[in-house]
Every structure is written in structure tokens, then in C-alpha cells.
Design a protein around this motif. Structure first.
Motif, PDB file in Angstrom:
ATOM      1  N   GLU A 148      -0.118 -68.546  -6.600  1.00 31.15           N
ATOM      2  CA  GLU A 148       1.316 -68.394  -5.852  1.00 31.15           C
ATOM      3  C   GLU A 148       2.439 -69.244  -6.530  1.00 31.15           C
ATOM      4  O   GLU A 148       3.767 -68.750  -6.692  1.00 31.15           O
ATOM      5  CB  GLU A 148       1.063 -68.861  -4.546  1.00 31.15           C
ATOM      6  N   SER A 180       6.335 -63.061   1.906  1.00 35.81           N
ATOM      7  CA  SER A 180       5.071 -63.238   2.872  1.00 35.81           C
ATOM      8  C   SER A 180       5.062 -61.988   3.794  1.00 35.81           C
ATOM      9  O   SER A 180       4.258 -61.695   4.384  1.00 35.81           O
ATOM     10  CB  SER A 180       5.629 -64.483   3.669  1.00 35.81           C
ATOM     11  N   ASN A 214      -2.747 -65.628   0.067  1.00 37.13           N
ATOM     12  CA  ASN A 214      -3.108 -66.400   1.391  1.00 37.13           C
ATOM     13  C   ASN A 214      -4.342 -66.162   1.976  1.00 37.13           C
ATOM     14  O   ASN A 214      -4.480 -64.918   2.694  1.00 37.13           O
ATOM     15  CB  ASN A 214      -1.960 -66.286   2.360  1.00 37.13           C
ATOM     16  N   THR A 217      -6.815 -69.015   6.067  1.00 39.17           N
ATOM     17  CA  THR A 217      -7.501 -68.687   7.447  1.00 39.17           C
ATOM     18  C   THR A 217      -9.070 -68.552   7.308  1.00 39.17           C
ATOM     19  O   THR A 217      -9.681 -68.950   7.915  1.00 39.17           O
ATOM     20  CB  THR A 217      -6.459 -67.783   8.294  1.00 39.17           C
TER      21      THR A 217
ATOM     22  N   LEU B  61       4.896 -67.415   8.780  1.00 35.56           N
ATOM     23  CA  LEU B  61       4.908 -67.210   7.225  1.00 35.56           C
ATOM     24  C   LEU B  61       3.435 -67.105   6.453  1.00 35.56           C
ATOM     25  O   LEU B  61       3.335 -67.719   5.455  1.00 35.56           O
ATOM     26  CB  LEU B  61       5.684 -68.137   6.497  1.00 35.56           C
ATOM     27  N   GLY B  62       2.648 -66.468   7.200  1.00 31.38           N
ATOM     28  CA  GLY B  62       1.195 -66.443   6.627  1.00 31.38           C
ATOM     29  C   GLY B  62       0.274 -67.482   6.932  1.00 31.38           C
ATOM     30  O   GLY B  62      -0.807 -67.696   6.682  1.00 31.38           O
ATOM     31  N   TYR B  63       0.984 -68.635   7.468  1.00 32.19           N
ATOM     32  CA  TYR B  63       0.019 -70.068   7.534  1.00 32.19           C
ATOM     33  C   TYR B  63      -0.413 -69.939   8.831  1.00 32.19           C
ATOM     34  O   TYR B  63      -0.207 -70.818   9.763  1.00 32.19           O
ATOM     35  CB  TYR B  63       1.027 -71.125   7.479  1.00 32.19           C
ATOM     36  N   ASN B  64      -0.927 -68.758   9.678  1.00 33.83           N
ATOM     37  CA  ASN B  64      -1.098 -68.695  10.913  1.00 33.83           C
ATOM     38  C   ASN B  64      -2.458 -69.352  11.505  1.00 33.83           C
ATOM     39  O   ASN B  64      -2.478 -69.751  12.587  1.00 33.83           O
ATOM     40  CB  ASN B  64      -1.408 -67.095  11.382  1.00 33.83           C
ATOM     41  N   GLY B  65      -3.436 -69.646  10.429  1.00 33.74           N
ATOM     42  CA  GLY B  65      -4.521 -70.382  10.829  1.00 33.74           C
ATOM     43  C   GLY B  65      -3.945 -72.019  11.490  1.00 33.74           C
ATOM     44  O   GLY B  65      -4.434 -72.423  12.354  1.00 33.74           O
ATOM     45  N   LEU B  66      -3.256 -72.546  10.567  1.00 37.95           N
ATOM     46  CA  LEU B  66      -2.628 -73.843  11.136  1.00 37.95           C
ATOM     47  C   LEU B  66      -2.027 -73.707  12.451  1.00 37.95           C
ATOM     48  O   LEU B  66      -2.212 -74.470  13.275  1.00 37.95           O
ATOM     49  CB  LEU B  66      -1.844 -74.473  10.204  1.00 37.95           C
ATOM     50  N   ASP B 104      -5.071 -66.373  15.177  1.00 36.16           N
ATOM     51  CA  ASP B 104      -6.273 -66.506  14.582  1.00 36.16           C
ATOM     52  C   ASP B 104      -7.701 -65.850  15.149  1.00 36.16           C
ATOM     53  O   ASP B 104      -8.122 -66.608  16.007  1.00 36.16           O
ATOM     54  CB  ASP B 104      -6.811 -67.971  13.949  1.00 36.16           C
TER      55      ASP B 104
END
Lengths: 258, 315
Positions: A148, A180, A214, A217, B61-66, B104
Motif C-alpha cells: 500500500e 478505500s 487491507n 481484520t 476507511l477500511g480499519y473497521n476491525g479497530l 466486524d
């Protein structure tokens, strides 16, 4: 890589270190160690998840900020300080200058990510007391984050080759945000008709598909990343960076520096 | 000479600046503490500006786990604060849990604990068993191979809705998953035949006690088991009173008389070692009902349980 590109890359790396870019590692270490201790006290059963999610998110965001804010000044700062003329008066071609700058910035980010990765694994060991097999997927997530960075570096360099630092920062950051949502953009294109459909589809392929990189998760849940995705993402990052870098070279070659 | 003067000036500046820094830090902290005292504390629910899970997901913005971890922590803090205050109002709990699971869907801890926060009646929980079931259904939809979720779903159907067929169905679906705990099959069968039995409840709470690592959940399960023991004892003693009356035509005068007539070894004691009381009208009663918040038998007439029950078991 030619010796000239290597020299430019090495100097770009040294300059970034002199600019105290690696100081962000201190903030990162404090953030991760603080979170590891705090989450154990204020939440339930997610210590390991938080360390991976927070650690990898921080690696990604810190790196993107560095890529944008250093990348946008790579060309313009050299013009402003007039050091570019000294460099180009030597037997260095313009494209070598651009490519050297790119590898210098990419190298800075790889070194930065390496130290952050040590921090992530140290925090993981602190909360879990041992490593498990699925932790190997964290390496893949880190590798995708580096891919990235390669894309973002190439974009910031592209904008830096013809625009002011402020506008370059705005453009690169906007593309990061749009990137994104690239998947959504393709979804919208699928719903549209006629020329709109093709325009939207074209746009969705033109913007960087950052969501593909990404896997934070899923890695946090111990899910493995398919080898095919690793291969395709590597190829995508190489081709997309190549595309942006070629654009930067084309613009910079024709730019009037007088 | 001028160099020495310059050094002294620099030292003086450093000292003054350092003193100013320390003073400013101390003063700003003091003032902020006063401001906090003057202004009423903003409740956490006011901070839930965005209630749409989809908007939060896009904004991450894609950092949905956090973000999911952050929302889960907020839910834990929100529930803990409300539970501690004993307000009994948990309006924002369900939205917080829904946002966390949409961010998540594989964060199974949210379904597991979220259901135990949402389903029980206040003050133990939010009293929203239907939303707890919706949460569990969403969890099962996204994690179909996790047998724990079927167990939790059956648990909510059993404890809060007393819907034994649905509970049996949930346990049976969980039992069909490879690697599921063998007790699920037993629970499914018992629930279908003897849903309201004390023995069924005992199996369920024992399984919860043994299969969990969280101290609060273990303490809660242990407290329920204590309550079930009381219920079981009181029911047996009450039938002994009825038997005594049938045989003698009167009520037993004392617990000792009842025990000797009905073959009960010694004076019957509750799980804490206090003797059960025999009232003049022949009812068996607990000496300290507040110590058994989940007991349904042996309570004095008109008894109201404490708002914040005390758990006696510690893990």
C-alpha cells in the motif's frame, strides 16, 4: 538498479532520517504499549485483537502520513532549494532522479515498518504470552501494508512532479480516501447504465484499490490469507506504482525547470 | 566574559521557561478539574452521534476491525457504568453492540457477552431479550460454525423468554456442529421434554460455570446455582410439610419435629449454612433472602429483591 539511482535513493533515505521521520516510532511504541495495558483493564476478551488491529492500523496510518508528507516534497523541495539543478547538472537523468527518490522513500517506509512490526510482535507476546501459528498471517498483513505504501509513494511523487506541496497532499490524501471505497465505486458502476457505467467503471480502475491490501481484520481473527491474493496484490502494487511512476517521469521529463 | 554572561542568560531563560512550563501544566490541570466539577458529566449516550452501523463502517476507511474493538469497549464501559449506577436504563447498549458487530461480524465476544448484557431484566441487564436474539441470529449468520453462539441463543430463549421449544431447537442446531460440547445434545433433549425443570436449569448453569473464563459470568452462574439449590430444598421441604399435615392433620410446630417425622437428617440448612425457617402457617423460608438473589422459592411474602444484587462466589 543503476548506481546513480542507488545514490539518490540512499540520500533520500538519509534525508528522511535527518528530518527525524523515525521519531514516529516513539509515538507508535507508546501507543501500542499503552493500549496493550489499558484495553486489558477496560474491555473484555479482546486484548489480542486490539494489539493486532491497533498495531497494524497504526503501522498503516503512520506510514501513509509519512508517504504523503515526505513524498509531496521530494521534487518541489529540491526545486525550491535549487539542489535539483546541482543534481541534474551531473550525469543524472530526470527519470533516474524520480525513480531514485521513489526507492529512497519506499526504503524509509520499509525500515520504519520493520521496527513497528517488532513492536507489534512484542506487544502480541506481552498479551498472549506465546505466539501461535496463525500469527504468521500478521506478516502477510504487514507485507500488504508495505505494498500500500508503494502505491501511495508513487502517487505522492506523481503529484509532486507537477504541483505544489499543498495541492499534492490534498490530491494524494483524496486518492487514499477514494481508494478505500474503490470496491463501492465498482458496485455503483455496475448499477449505472450506458456511458455513465463505463465512466464510473473506468474511474474505479484508475483510482488505487487500497481496500484489496487491507486484511487487518481477518488476520486479527487468525484467518489465513490465500497465496493467490498475495501474488495478485503484489502484481497489482507493482503495476499500479509503475503506472504512477511512469506518469511522474513523463511529466517531469517535460517540465520546464528554468 | 561576554560568553559567560550569554550562558548565564541562557540558563536563566531555561530556568524561567521550565518553571513556567511546570506552573502552566499544574494550573491547566487544576482549572480543568474545576471545569469538570462545574459542568455536569456528559453521559456516554450523548456521545453516540452516529447510530448507523453502515456510516460508521464507511467512515472507518477500511480499519473497521479497530473501530469494532473501540465500539465493543464503549459498550462494555457503557453497560458497566449504567450497571454500577443502578439506573436500569440501557438505551444505547443495543446500538453500540449492533455497530460493533456490523464493523466486524466475526468479533464473537460481542455476541457472547452482548447477549448476557442485553437479555436479562434490569437491573441485571437491559431487559431486551428480543434484540439479544436478533444479535445472536446475526452472529450465527456470520459465524455458522461457532457452536457457542447456538448455546448462547438457546440460553436466552430458556432463561428470559421461557421458550423451551426454541431453546431446544437452538441447542440441537449447536449440537450438530462438529466439535460442539456434548452437553448441547443433552440440553436439547431435556429442554424439549422438561423445559421448566430445576435439573435442566442446573445442567445449563453448571455448563456455563465450567465453560467460561470470565469472572463475572462465572460468579453469575454460581449465584444462579445457589438459587437453584434453595429452590430445590424449599420445594422438597414444602412437600415434607404437606406430607406431615396429611399424616397428622396439623402443621409441624418446629423444623426439628418436621425433620424427625419425615426422616430428614438434621436441621435443613441453606447453601450458606443458615437453617431454613418454618413459619407458623407452614411455609419454608430463607433467613437471609438478600443473599440468594436468584432464588424463587422460600422468599418472605411481599419480598422485594435488592436493586444491586451481591454475588457471593468469587473467581
Amino acid at each position: 538498479m543503476s548506481a546513480r539511482i542507488l545514490h539518490i535513493a540512499t540520500n533520500t533515505f538519509r534525508e528522511a532520517v535527518r528530518d527525524r521521520v523515525l521519531y514516529n516510532l516513539i509515538a507508535f511504541a507508546l501507543l501500542l504499549s499503552g493500549a496493550s495495558i489499558l484495553v486489558g483493564q477496560i474491555s473484555i476478551d479482546i486484548e489480542r485483537l486490539v494489539v493486532i488491529n491497533l498495531g497494524l492500523t497504526a503501522v498503516s496510518l503512520f506510514g501513509i502520513v509519512i508517504a504523503i508528507f515526505i513524498g509531496i516534497g521530494l521534487v518541489s523541495k529540491e526545486i525550491e532549494k535549487r539542489t535539483l539543478y546541482t543534481v541534474l547538472s551531473r550525469p543524472v537523468r530526470r527519470w533516474e532522479f524520480i525513480v531514485g527518490k521513489y526507492f529512497g522513500l519506499a526504503g524509509t517506509l520499509v525500515v520504519n515498518t520493520f521496527f513497528m512490526a517488532i513492536g507489534v510482535f512484542a506487544a502480541l507476546l506481552y498479551v498472549s504470552h506465546k505466539f501461535v501459528g496463525s500469527d504468521a498471517s500478521v506478516f502477510v498483513a504487514l507485507y500488504f501494508i508495505i505494498l500500500e505504501f508503494l502505491v501511495i509513494c508513487s502517487l505522492s511523487l506523481l503529484f509532486s512532479s507537477f504541483s505544489s506541496p499543498l495541492l499534492s497532499a490534498v490530491f494524494t490524501f483524496s486518492l487514499f480516501v477514494i481508494g478505500s471505497f474503490a470496491g463501492d465505486l465498482r458496485g455503483f458502476a455496475g448499477m449505472a447504465q450506458g456511458i455513465t457505467r463505463w465512466l464510473a467503471l473506468g474511474m474505479s480502475y484508475l483510482v488505487p484499490n487500497l481496500s484489496a491490501f487491507n486484511v487487518i481484520t481477518s488476520v486479527a481473527h487468525g484467518q489465513s490469507v490465500p497465496a493467490q491474493l498475495i501474488l495478485q496484490n503484489t502484481l497489482y502494487a507493482i503495476f499500479y506504482s509503475g503506472m504512477a511512476l511512469s506518469g511522474a517521469v513523463l511529466i517531469f521529463e517535460r517540465r520546464n525547470l528554468k | 566574559m561576554p560568553e559567560k554572561t550569554s550562558l548565564n542568560t541562557r540558563q536563566r531563560t531555561t530556568l524561567v521557561a521550565a518553571a513556567c512550563l511546570v506552573f502552566s501544566v499544574a494550573a491547566s490541570v487544576t482549572v480543568l478539574r474545576r471545569v469538570d466539577r462545574i459542568r455536569p458529566e456528559a453521559p456516554l449516550e450523548d456521545a453516540l452521534y452516529v447510530t448507523s452501523p453502515n456510516i460508521v463502517k464507511r467512515a472507518s476507511l477500511g480499519y473497521n476491525g479497530l473501530m469494532a474493538c473501540i465500539y465493543w469497549t464503549r459498550a462494555v464501559q457503557y453497560f458497566g457504568q449504567r450497571h454500577f449506577e443502578g439506573t436500569g436504563s440501557y438505551n444505547e447498549l443495543a446500538p453500540l453492540l449492533e455497530i460493533a458487530t456490523h464493523l466486524d461480524p466475526h468479533l464473537t465476544v460481542v455476541y457472547h457477552f452482548g447477549a448476557s448484557f442485553l437479555a436479562p431484566k434490569p437491573p441485571g441487564g437491559a431487559g431486551e431479550p428480543v434484540r439479544a436474539i436478533e444479535l445472536m441470529d446475526y452472529g450465527i449468520q456470520n459465524n455458522p460454525s461457532d457452536w457457542h453462539l447456538y448455546y448462547d441463543l438457546g440460553f436466552v430463549y430458556y432463561t428470559e423468554l421461557k421458550n423451551y421449544p426454541k431453546a431446544s431447537e437452538a441447542f440441537a442446531r449447536g449440537a450438530a456442529i462438529p466439535g460442539a460440547h456434548p452437553s448441547l445434545r443433552i440440553l436439547a433433549a431435556r429442554m424439549a421434554e422438561h423445559g421448566g425443570d430445576i435439573e435442566t436449569a442446573r445442567i445449563l448453569w453448571t455448563e456455563t460455570l465450567e465453560s467460561n473464563n470470565d469472572e463475572q459470568i462465572k460468579a453469575n452462574a454460581a449465584e444462579h446455582l445457589r438459587g437453584l439449590k434453595v429452590d430445590d430444598d424449599v420445594i422438597h421441604l414444602q412437600s415434607a410439610v404437606a406430607s406431615f399435615k396429611r399424616q397428622t392433620g396439623r402443621l409441624p410446630a418446629t423444623m426439628l419435629e418436621l425433620a424427625s417425622a419425615e426422616g430428614i437428617p438434621g436441621i435443613p440448612l441453606d447453601p450458606d449454612g443458615s437453617a431454613y425457617l418454618l413459619t407458623l402457617d407452614g411455609r419454608i423460608q430463607l433467613q437471609h433472602p438478600d443473599d440468594f438473589p436468584f432464588a424463587t422459592q422460600g422468599l418472605p411474602p411481599g419480598y422485594k429483591p435488592p436493586v444491586r444484587p451481591t454475588f457471593h462466589a468469587k473467581f
